[in-house]
Design a protein around this motif. Structure first.
Motif, PDB file in Angstrom:
ATOM      1  N   VAL A 249      -1.530  -1.516 -11.849  1.00 20.44           N
ATOM      2  CA  VAL A 249       0.191  -1.231 -11.678  1.00 20.44           C
ATOM      3  C   VAL A 249      -0.039  -0.769 -10.538  1.00 20.44           C
ATOM      4  N   LEU A 250       1.238  -2.438  -9.866  1.00 21.76           N
ATOM      5  CA  LEU A 250       1.071  -1.499  -8.327  1.00 21.76           C
ATOM      6  C   LEU A 250       3.276  -0.575  -8.244  1.00 21.76           C
ATOM      7  N   PRO A 251       2.818  -0.167  -7.775  1.00 17.54           N
ATOM      8  CA  PRO A 251       4.119   0.883  -7.747  1.00 17.54           C
ATOM      9  C   PRO A 251       5.102   0.165  -6.530  1.00 17.54           C
ATOM     10  N   VAL A 252       5.846  -0.412  -6.432  1.00 18.85           N
ATOM     11  CA  VAL A 252       6.817  -1.036  -5.560  1.00 18.85           C
ATOM     12  C   VAL A 252       7.666  -0.066  -5.204  1.00 18.85           C
ATOM     13  N   ALA A 253       7.462   0.911  -4.702  1.00 16.79           N
ATOM     14  CA  ALA A 253       8.575   2.346  -4.662  1.00 16.79           C
ATOM     15  C   ALA A 253       8.921   3.343  -3.498  1.00 16.79           C
ATOM     16  N   GLY A 254       8.826   1.843  -2.072  1.00 12.90           N
ATOM     17  CA  GLY A 254       9.018   3.077  -0.757  1.00 12.90           C
ATOM     18  C   GLY A 254       7.928   4.055  -1.109  1.00 12.90           C
ATOM     19  N   GLY A 255       6.908   4.014  -1.484  1.00 13.34           N
ATOM     20  CA  GLY A 255       5.935   5.697  -1.554  1.00 13.34           C
ATOM     21  C   GLY A 255       6.492   6.135  -2.133  1.00 13.34           C
ATOM     22  N   ASP A 256       7.191   6.067  -3.517  1.00 19.87           N
ATOM     23  CA  ASP A 256       7.170   7.319  -4.375  1.00 19.87           C
ATOM     24  C   ASP A 256       6.489   6.419  -5.638  1.00 19.87           C
TER      25      ASP A 256
END
Length: 258
Positions: A249-256
């Motif tokens: 699951v790749l977070p794409v949230a500016g670090g969050d």
């Protein structure tokens, strides 16, 4: 953009009438994919027509039902001879409010919107991928598994993450990759069909602003992402460039990271 990255691939994109997955579908078509855009909004067929010079077809289906998911996969296979890639983009919080303010029917609606279409579509596509000898599923999740004013939505997206990891483990032996992108807050164009058709009352507008503030402040960059910043990771995960990535699951949230 790689104009040939998806050449020869058939890609089904759900939730493609608007939002992030509209742009996913158009860019995938520009990169050579034969695309089937699925949504319950009938203007999804208008979006398919925007993919000029590409092989693209729109299909109207309610993916909150298993029959809708199955009919979409059957249409894609019938139209283009099979399916190689599925991008599950249906979902989105309908309401923002403290958990104690949700009515039971509203909780059910959030789960039905943001978990069941992905669950159903993953199940419905499996026979088509198995006949193909493998393939890729990209689930669009969310970093909102940690956030305020949307607990049922958070629970639904947590379910998408669990589905991604378990399905990847179970079907790796069949050459099927299952991955997810987890977008954070995204500045998307206004929706032609709002998620909450009833509109927000004054309390809900306040709760929405509280959620927006939390999302913005939780991001290291202190801003929302752009649609392009979400499309690129989704299509990377869908491509052969990510051939050794599964269950992630790749977070794409500016670090969050949620």
């Amino acid at each position: 953009m790689n104009n040939h990255r998806f050449a020869g691939k058939v890609m089904v994109i759900t939730g493609a009438a608007q939002g992030i997955c509209r742009s996913v579908a158009l860019r995938a078509a520009a990169e050579g994919a034969r695309v089937v855009l699925v949504d319950r909004a009938d203007f999804v067929c208008e979006v398919a027509e925007e993919a000029k010079g590409a092989e693209a077809a729109g299909f109207v289906a309610d993916l909150e039902t298993y029959e809708g998911a199955a009919s979409a996969m059957a249409f894609a296979s019938r139209t283009f001879g099979g399916i190689d890639i599925l991008v599950n983009g249906v979902g989105g919080a309908i309401r923002m409010r403290p958990f104690g303010e949700f009515e039971p029917a509203q909780i059910d609606a959030e789960i039905r919107r943001s978990l069941m279409p992905t669950l159903y579509a993953c199940h419905a596509v499996l026979p088509h991928l198995l006949r193909r000898g493998g393939g890729t599923i990209v689930n669009v999740s969310s970093n909102a598994t940690r956030g305020i004013r949307r607990v049922p939505y958070s629970a639904a997206k947590g379910g998408v993450n669990a589905l991604t990891q378990s399905l990847a483990m179970e079907y790796a032996e069949h050459g099927i990759r299952v991955v997810a992108a987890a977008p954070g807050g995204t500045e998307a164009p206004p929706r032609r069909v709002p998620r909450n058709a009833a509109g927000d009352n004054e309390k809900e507008k306040v709760w929405m602003s509280e959620a927006v503030k939390q999302v913005t402040e939780s991001a290291f960059f202190k801003r929302y992402g752009t649609v392009d910043e979400q499309v690129a990771p989704i299509l990377f995960l869908a491509s052969d460039e990510a051939s050794y990535i599964t269950g992630a699951v790749l977070p794409v949230a500016g670090g969050d990271n949620g």
